[in-house]
Scaffold this active site. Structure first.
Site, PDB file in Angstrom:
ATOM      1  N   GLU A 121       0.850  -1.196   0.000  1.00 44.41           N
ATOM      2  CA  GLU A 121       0.000   0.000   0.000  1.00 44.41           C
ATOM      3  C   GLU A 121       0.883   1.243   0.000  1.00 44.41           C
ATOM      4  O   GLU A 121       1.996   1.227   0.528  1.00 44.41           O
ATOM      5  CB  GLU A 121      -0.881  -0.028   1.270  1.00 44.41           C
ATOM      6  CG  GLU A 121      -1.744   1.214   1.438  1.00 44.41           C
ATOM      7  CD  GLU A 121      -2.812   1.072   2.524  1.00 44.41           C
ATOM      8  OE1 GLU A 121      -2.841   0.035   3.215  1.00 44.41           O
ATOM      9  OE2 GLU A 121      -3.612   2.023   2.661  1.00 44.41           O
ATOM     10  N   ASN A 135     -12.211  -0.684  -0.646  1.00 36.94           N
ATOM     11  CA  ASN A 135     -11.543  -1.235   0.534  1.00 36.94           C
ATOM     12  C   ASN A 135     -12.280  -0.858   1.810  1.00 36.94           C
ATOM     13  O   ASN A 135     -12.607   0.316   2.007  1.00 36.94           O
ATOM     14  CB  ASN A 135     -10.118  -0.678   0.624  1.00 36.94           C
ATOM     15  CG  ASN A 135      -9.384  -1.156   1.861  1.00 36.94           C
ATOM     16  OD1 ASN A 135      -9.036  -2.328   1.970  1.00 36.94           O
ATOM     17  ND2 ASN A 135      -9.155  -0.255   2.815  1.00 36.94           N
ATOM     18  N   GLU A 136     -12.584  -1.840   2.634  1.00 35.76           N
ATOM     19  CA  GLU A 136     -13.156  -1.623   3.985  1.00 35.76           C
ATOM     20  C   GLU A 136     -14.184  -0.498   4.002  1.00 35.76           C
ATOM     21  O   GLU A 136     -14.085   0.437   4.815  1.00 35.76           O
ATOM     22  CB  GLU A 136     -12.029  -1.366   4.999  1.00 35.76           C
ATOM     23  CG  GLU A 136     -11.112  -2.557   5.149  1.00 35.76           C
ATOM     24  CD  GLU A 136     -10.112  -2.457   6.304  1.00 35.76           C
ATOM     25  OE1 GLU A 136      -9.960  -1.375   6.899  1.00 35.76           O
ATOM     26  OE2 GLU A 136      -9.467  -3.484   6.600  1.00 35.76           O
ATOM     27  N   GLU A 181      -6.578  -9.217   3.627  1.00 34.22           N
ATOM     28  CA  GLU A 181      -5.702  -8.585   4.629  1.00 34.22           C
ATOM     29  C   GLU A 181      -5.705  -9.461   5.875  1.00 34.22           C
ATOM     30  O   GLU A 181      -6.746  -9.612   6.518  1.00 34.22           O
ATOM     31  CB  GLU A 181      -6.175  -7.175   5.008  1.00 34.22           C
ATOM     32  CG  GLU A 181      -5.879  -6.138   3.947  1.00 34.22           C
ATOM     33  CD  GLU A 181      -6.134  -4.708   4.405  1.00 34.22           C
ATOM     34  OE1 GLU A 181      -5.904  -4.403   5.597  1.00 34.22           O
ATOM     35  OE2 GLU A 181      -6.572  -3.908   3.567  1.00 34.22           O
ATOM     36  N   GLN A 241       1.436  -6.516   5.488  1.00 32.83           N
ATOM     37  CA  GLN A 241       1.757  -6.224   4.107  1.00 32.83           C
ATOM     38  C   GLN A 241       3.089  -6.881   3.762  1.00 32.83           C
ATOM     39  O   GLN A 241       3.456  -7.817   4.452  1.00 32.83           O
ATOM     40  CB  GLN A 241       1.759  -4.726   3.908  1.00 32.83           C
ATOM     41  CG  GLN A 241       0.378  -4.101   4.238  1.00 32.83           C
ATOM     42  CD  GLN A 241       0.219  -2.665   3.758  1.00 32.83           C
ATOM     43  OE1 GLN A 241       1.041  -2.118   3.054  1.00 32.83           O
ATOM     44  NE2 GLN A 241      -0.891  -2.022   4.180  1.00 32.83           N
TER      45      GLN A 241
HETATM   46  O1  AHR Z   1      -2.962  -2.790   6.186  1.00 36.69           O
HETATM   47  C1  AHR Z   1      -3.146  -1.607   6.905  1.00 36.69           C
HETATM   48  C2  AHR Z   1      -4.582  -1.095   6.829  1.00 36.69           C
HETATM   49  O2  AHR Z   1      -5.414  -1.974   7.517  1.00 36.69           O
HETATM   50  C3  AHR Z   1      -5.197  -1.015   5.459  1.00 36.69           C
HETATM   51  O3  AHR Z   1      -4.913   0.179   4.811  1.00 36.69           O
HETATM   52  C4  AHR Z   1      -6.663  -1.095   5.753  1.00 36.69           C
HETATM   53  O4  AHR Z   1      -7.380  -1.666   4.705  1.00 36.69           O
HETATM   54  C5  AHR Z   1      -6.736  -1.893   7.039  1.00 36.69           C
HETATM   55  O5  AHR Z   1      -7.539  -1.281   7.992  1.00 36.69           O
END
Ligand code: AHR
Length: 494
Positions: free
Chosen positions: A26, A171-172, A291, A348
């Site tokens: 990211e 995302n989320e 994730e 990540q």
């Molecule tokens: O991976 C870190 C963060 O965690 C990401 O940006 C988000 O999608 C999640 O809350």
């Protein structure tokens, strides 16, 4: 502790999709700038990518990398990151309150991915933007038409399309922290319309709809149901996200994280099937656990980081042996659910809650969690077999009857190797295994490696990068798993 494990060649869970060994990069902290990309670094290649980092990534054999976010994507204009680098805008990036220079964008990232022998899984912005920007990006990446966005890619020097097959629809979107978060109904509608437009542009792509941001969200389960009701026929996967941690130093409960993950996966798979039934659909929705990891060490230090810096050191968890054992356990759960989980991304990859750390301008090294991921990625591909494990159990937090030992069994495609990944959650006791392997006459134990040790809080650092590593255990007829350890046993056909 006597532990009986029964495995039969006939008793299968399913094929492991190699994409469960995916990861995530990211635009956050030093993941990109100072992580995978650092012009002027001694190991930088012609495009500014750190080759020392690339070497470690290639070792992990990561088949797919999610990009560019995460929370970042919900405010991102992909057009800011293409074309002449000197004209790209410096922007205030609201998700992480940093400055984004846009020196790396989709053009560079797909080139980096090629050099790492991996593929890109792209997320589109369904926060500040919507269906149109998303379908334009599909055209830019994937089409050979004589049309505006495909031609823009050619003008930027890429005659051949990038061929991005897998796309995340935002995302989320349930999280109040998300830029322009949505209700389940609002998101379900926009995910549906975006998926339609993206697939009309390139019918060969697959798309992932957002599930809940984690298992503790107040709308968890209702979110999944509502979203799927709106977009079921247009999407291929539903996402799961969850991070685990040990903030209260309760190791017994922490080691049960993979038990909790198993419950989460089964619950979400159940909701997918419930909506399938409701819609009388022929299609099953599979899961993308895009994730997952341990994340808690850096929470306090992140509160002190000054805003509006370029690449501040955010989310830089330094992982312990204990974290590595937990990550190994989470991998066992992902493999044992391979009939539903087709994609998973260790979140990540570099510097940000990552298996690989760098010093900007300096060295890079493998964190403790690098090793279970490495061994699982290299030996965990093939057919997952059901493993019946008979051992003692314990209660941890609100989890009842957590087995002390967890196991996943993978038969390689050529059937020459049977690999068992094992977790011993007991804090005091060895587990002595009685292995009953049906249909594996003529296979011999050729390797036993373990992540184990007295000091559960031991870490690897820039100055001591090899302190925590797997050990090679002596082979014997009686396999023993040390307390709080993660293990890999390899049986090879004669
Ligand atoms: O991976 C870190 C963060 O965690 C990401 O940006 C988000 O999608 C999640 O809350």
């Amino acid at each position: 502790m006597k532990t009986t494990i029964r495995i039969s060649e006939q008793n299968k869970i399913g094929e492991v999709d190699k994409r469960v060994f995916g990861s995530f990069v990211e635009h956050l902290g030093r993941a990109v700038y100072g992580g995978i990309y650092e012009t002027g670094h001694a190991s930088a290649d012609d495009q500014g990518f750190r080759q020392d980092v690339m070497e470690l990534i290639r070792e992990l054999q990561v088949p797919i990398v999610r990009y560019p976010g995460g929370n970042f994507v919900s405010g991102y204009n992909w057009e800011d990151g293409i074309g002449d680098k000197s004209r790209r805008p410096r922007k205030m990036e609201l998700a992480w309150q940093s400055v984004e220079t846009n020196q790396v964008g989709i053009d560079e990232f797909q080139e980096w991915a090629k050099r790492c022998n991996t593929e890109v899984m792209l997320a589109v912005n369904l926060g500040t933007r919507g269906p149109e920007a998303a379908r334009n990006l599909v055209e830019y990446c994937n089409l050979e038409t004589d049309t505006y966005y495909a031609n823009l890619r050619r003008e930027n020097g890429f005659e051949k399309p990038f061929g991005v097959k897998l796309w995340c629809l935002g995302n989320e979107m349930d999280g109040p922290w998300q830029i322009c978060s949505k209700t389940a109904y609002e998101y379900g509608r926009v995910a549906c319309e975006t998926a339609k437009m993206m697939k009309w542009t390139d019918p060969s792509i697959e798309v992932v709809a957002c599930g809940s941001s984690n298992v503790n969200m107040p709308t968890y389960m209702e979110w999944e149901r509502t979203v799927l009701r709106e977009c079921y026929e247009h999407v291929d996967y539903l996402s799961l996200h969850n991070y685990y941690g040990n903030p209260d130093n309760d190791t017994a409960t922490y080691l049960a994280s993979s038990f909790e993950m198993d419950h989460f996966i089964k619950q979400v798979a159940g909701i997918c099937d419930e909506i399938k039934e409701e819609k009388q659909s022929d299609k099953s929705i599979h899961l993308s656990f895009d994730e997952w990891n341990v994340w808690f060490h850096s929470n306090e230090q992140d509160k002190k980081i000054e805003k509006w810096q370029v690449a501040p050191p955010l989310l830089e968890d330094i992982y312990t042996l204990e974290d590595a054992v937990v990550v190994g356990g989470l991998l066992i759960t992902l493999l044992n659910n391979c009939d539903r989980v087709k994609i998973a991304c260790l979140a990540q990859l570099v510097n940000v809650i990552a298996p690989i750390m760098t010093e900007t301008g300096g060295d890079c090294w493998a964190q403790t969690i690098f090793y279970p991921f490495l061994y699982a990625s290299r030996n965990g591909r093939g057919t997952a077999l059901k493993a019946a494990c008979n051992c003692g159990t314990y209660d941890a937090g609100n989890m009842k009857s957590v087995p002390y030992v967890d196991v996943s069994a993978i038969l390689s495609e050529d059937k020459k190797q049977l690999t068992l990944f094992l977790l011993n959650r007991s804090l005091q006791d060895n587990a002595e295994l009685d292995l009953q392997l049906e249909g594996f006459e003529g296979y011999t134990l050729t390797q036993h490696i373990a992540m184990e040790g007295e000091d559960l809080k031991a870490v690897n650092t820039a100055s001591d990068p090899h302190r925590v590593k797997p050990v090679n255990k002596e082979l014997s007829d009686q396999v023993v798993l040390s307390p709080h350890s993660w293990n890999m046993l390899t049986f090879t056909a004669e």
